[in-house]
Design an enzyme around this catalytic site. Structure first.
Site, PDB file in Angstrom:
ATOM      1  N   ASP A 280     -13.916 -52.705  17.859  1.00  0.00           N
ATOM      2  CA  ASP A 280     -14.727 -53.797  18.406  1.00  0.00           C
ATOM      3  C   ASP A 280     -13.845 -54.748  19.225  1.00  0.00           C
ATOM      4  O   ASP A 280     -12.898 -55.329  18.695  1.00  0.00           O
ATOM      5  CB  ASP A 280     -15.373 -54.527  17.210  1.00  0.00           C
ATOM      6  CG  ASP A 280     -16.547 -55.381  17.600  1.00  0.00           C
ATOM      7  OD1 ASP A 280     -16.748 -55.601  18.806  1.00  0.00           O
ATOM      8  OD2 ASP A 280     -17.258 -55.848  16.689  1.00  0.00           O
ATOM      9  N   GLU A 317     -17.914 -52.565  22.779  1.00  0.00           N
ATOM     10  CA  GLU A 317     -17.526 -53.649  23.702  1.00  0.00           C
ATOM     11  C   GLU A 317     -18.747 -54.105  24.486  1.00  0.00           C
ATOM     12  O   GLU A 317     -18.620 -54.654  25.563  1.00  0.00           O
ATOM     13  CB  GLU A 317     -16.327 -53.266  24.567  1.00  0.00           C
ATOM     14  CG  GLU A 317     -16.358 -51.898  25.222  1.00  0.00           C
ATOM     15  CD  GLU A 317     -17.153 -51.877  26.507  1.00  0.00           C
ATOM     16  OE1 GLU A 317     -18.417 -51.832  26.417  1.00  0.00           O
ATOM     17  OE2 GLU A 317     -16.550 -51.859  27.589  1.00  0.00           O
ATOM     18  N   ASP A 340     -25.321 -57.479  20.332  1.00  0.00           N
ATOM     19  CA  ASP A 340     -25.761 -57.158  18.967  1.00  0.00           C
ATOM     20  C   ASP A 340     -27.284 -57.167  18.825  1.00  0.00           C
ATOM     21  O   ASP A 340     -27.956 -58.094  19.280  1.00  0.00           O
ATOM     22  CB  ASP A 340     -25.199 -58.175  17.973  1.00  0.00           C
ATOM     23  CG  ASP A 340     -23.698 -58.020  17.809  1.00  0.00           C
ATOM     24  OD1 ASP A 340     -23.075 -57.300  18.609  1.00  0.00           O
ATOM     25  OD2 ASP A 340     -23.160 -58.629  16.875  1.00  0.00           O
TER      26      ASP A 340
HETATM   27  C1  GLA Z   1     -19.637 -57.648  16.570  1.00  0.00           C
HETATM   28  C2  GLA Z   1     -20.306 -56.281  16.615  1.00  0.00           C
HETATM   29  C3  GLA Z   1     -21.216 -56.139  15.408  1.00  0.00           C
HETATM   30  C4  GLA Z   1     -20.409 -56.306  14.136  1.00  0.00           C
HETATM   31  C5  GLA Z   1     -19.700 -57.643  14.144  1.00  0.00           C
HETATM   32  C6  GLA Z   1     -18.733 -57.778  12.995  1.00  0.00           C
HETATM   33  O1  GLA Z   1     -20.548 -58.683  16.732  1.00  0.00           O
HETATM   34  O2  GLA Z   1     -21.024 -56.110  17.799  1.00  0.00           O
HETATM   35  O3  GLA Z   1     -21.847 -54.875  15.418  1.00  0.00           O
HETATM   36  O4  GLA Z   1     -19.491 -55.255  14.040  1.00  0.00           O
HETATM   37  O5  GLA Z   1     -18.944 -57.815  15.343  1.00  0.00           O
HETATM   38  O6  GLA Z   1     -17.993 -58.955  13.040  1.00  0.00           O
END
Ligand code: GLA
Length: 517
Positions: A280, A317, A340
């Protein structure tokens, strides 16, 4: 003291006072007055807040506050040493400065002596309190970028020939994930029968990381006493274990990332028996330029390729820099295409109905990832969850459940366990659906299947039930075809040129259409 001397002393004192008054900027006395009138004046500056979080890990947040005119502050917040966010909606409530970083929380700050009392209020419920202390601004500067490799092509690892299926801790458990939850989810994956439907990966997301030992090896936090033993347990249930990290010094949750330890971490994962890595970008965004994303991901891609264990590589990303165009080159098996997902219709439908143009980039071994499933988390109706699941299956998306498997209703299990929908997702041709028709609230999406038939979704994004017509010409079916409804699990018959169905609000009719001469 004689008279002359005392006169001389008085003159000296007066001139010293006059000098002091001249050298003191007029603003100071005003400031002192203001200080008493406005008890918040000293909030300006750089402040560090250390809070102990899940796993007994201390996470650091910085507030960089500037006093504007009147009672107004502006500034930045650096949450968990990740990127800088402008503070928003700031206003005073009594002597408290209240603001939001525009992301799942609010802060209330008030001066107490030389410290700032901070209340952090999470939108999802719950709060934490602590004291921030003044810190030098240099502390907030991100580390210098590390050298990145020349662009090259990492050979395909042979994994994820169909979209990965499994479970991930983030959407439901977030930072609360721990060893016993992971074991319980592995158990439930087996006892619920979902393992038979194809779910195999049990993935730990963020918030497992602790510190590094004297040799720089990553050590899990107190919630994960023995990662190797956990992997062995998950494997003993016939499942595979996934883990999470970031190319930056800290993850999005503020826990330790792989920055400068990429090879070492890949080797540690292999030694533990890890089968899947979600990587990530998070704090790497404050260090590298977005043009360096590819090289950043390649660095871990080659570490994984050389770690001696097959590990699925999941790039996260958020779709920056058209990752779908270079994801396979860095060894990626899947890549997030969006920000997200949240457990609501708006978020899910915004993602799910806007991926059509990415269809050409899905192929065996390399998948577009519109984020993990929210099915069963409670923020949508079962109708909406069926739409969610259908969209993901049509688009050959990874099917990574994000709910508490132990709290599954029969409806949730029916959705996640719909083997006819899953067969669409897992079709070996690996094509992703495209939108072929849109009439008001009705959308038709279609995907070619290996056996020559078509998977079709007829969606209704409107607020009332509508009768929709599927024109076979839209899905390139000439004449007659057999239609099977994959939610009713029923063959509806043979139809000529078109098929009509009532689609409820936010619902879907998921079909397999097989041309029959
Ligand atoms: C980001 C990712 C999520 C999750 C969080 C964890 O926001 O996109 O899917 O993994 O980090 O902190």
């Amino acid at each position: 003291m004689n008279k002359k001397l005392s006169f001389a002393l008085i003159v000296l004192l007066c001139s010293a006072m006059a000098l002091a008054a001249r050298n003191t900027p007029a603003a100071t006395s005003k400031n002192i007055l203001l200080k008493y009138k406005d008890s918040t004046i000293n909030m300006a500056g750089c402040w560090r807040l250390d809070l102990v979080q899940d796993g007994n890990v201390t996470l650091t947040t910085y507030f960089i506050l500037k006093k504007d005119t009147g009672m107004k502050y502006s500034g930045m917040i650096i949450i968990n040493r990740s990127g800088r966010l402008a503070i928003r909606k700031q206003h005073m409530e009594g002597n408290e400065l209240v603001f939001s970083p525009g992301w799942n929380r609010d802060y209330r700050l008030r001066l107490e002596g030389d410290k700032l009392h901070v209340t952090l209020i999470y939108s999802a419920g719950g709060q934490q309190q602590g004291f921030a202390v003044r810190a030098p601004i240099e502390e907030t500067y991100p580390p210098k970028p590390l050298p990145l490799p020349e662009l090259a092509t990492i050979p395909y690892n042979g994994l994820a020939k169909t979209p990965p299926m499994g479970w991930n801790s983030w959407n439901h458990f977030s930072s609360r994930v721990n060893d016993s939850i992971v074991r319980a989810m592995a158990d439930k994956m087996v006892s619920s029968g979902l393992v038979k439907a194809g779910y195999v990966y049990i993935n730990i997301d963020d918030c497992w990381e602790g510190t590094r030992d004297a040799d720089g090896n990553i050590v899990p936090n107190s919630k994960f006493p023995d990662m190797k033993a956990l992997a062995a347990y998950v494997h003993s249930r016939g499942l595979k274990l996934g883990i999470y990290s970031s190319p930056g010094p800290v993850t999005c949750g503020g826990y330790l990332g792989s920055f400068g330890h990429e090879v070492q971490d890949a080797n540690t994962y292999a030694a533990w028996g890890i089968d899947y890595l979600k990587y990530d970008w998070c704090s790497a965004g404050g260090i590298y330029k977005s043009e360096q994303l590819q090289a950043g991901y390649q660095k871990m891609g080659s570490a994984l390729a050389n770690c001696g264990r097959p590990i699925v590589y999941s790039l996260c990303e958020y779709g920056t820099n058209e990752v779908w165009k270079w994801g396979p080159q860095v060894g990626g098996n899947l890549w997030r295409t969006t920000g997200d997902i949240q457990d609501n219709w708006r978020s899910m439908s915004n993602i799910g109905f806007n991926q059509s143009k990415l269809a050409p980039y899905a192929a065996p071994g390399h998948w577009n990832d519109p984020d993990m499933l929210e099915v069963g988390n409670g923020g949508m109706t079962n109708t909406e969850y069926r739409t969610h699941f259908s969209l993901w299956c049509l688009q050959a998306a990874p099917l990574i459940a994000g709910n508490d498997l132990n709290l599954m209703t029969p409806e949730t299990l029916n959705i996640l366990g719909n083997t006819e929908a899953i067969a669409i997702d897992q079709d070996p041709l690996g094509h992703s659906a495209v939108q072929v028709a849109k009439d008001g609230d009705i959308q038709v999406w279609v995907r070619d299947l290996k056996d020559g038939s078509k998977a079709v979704g007829i969606f209704n994004t409107g607020t009332t039930t509508q009768t929709a017509t599927l024109n076979f010409s839209d899905i390139k079916v000439d004449g007659k075809a057999q239609v099977r409804d994959l939610w009713l699990h029923k063959t509806m018959g043979k139809f000529d040129g078109q098929y009509k169905a009532d689609v409820e609000s936010h619902g879907v009719i998921l079909l397999k259409v097989t041309p029959k001469k």
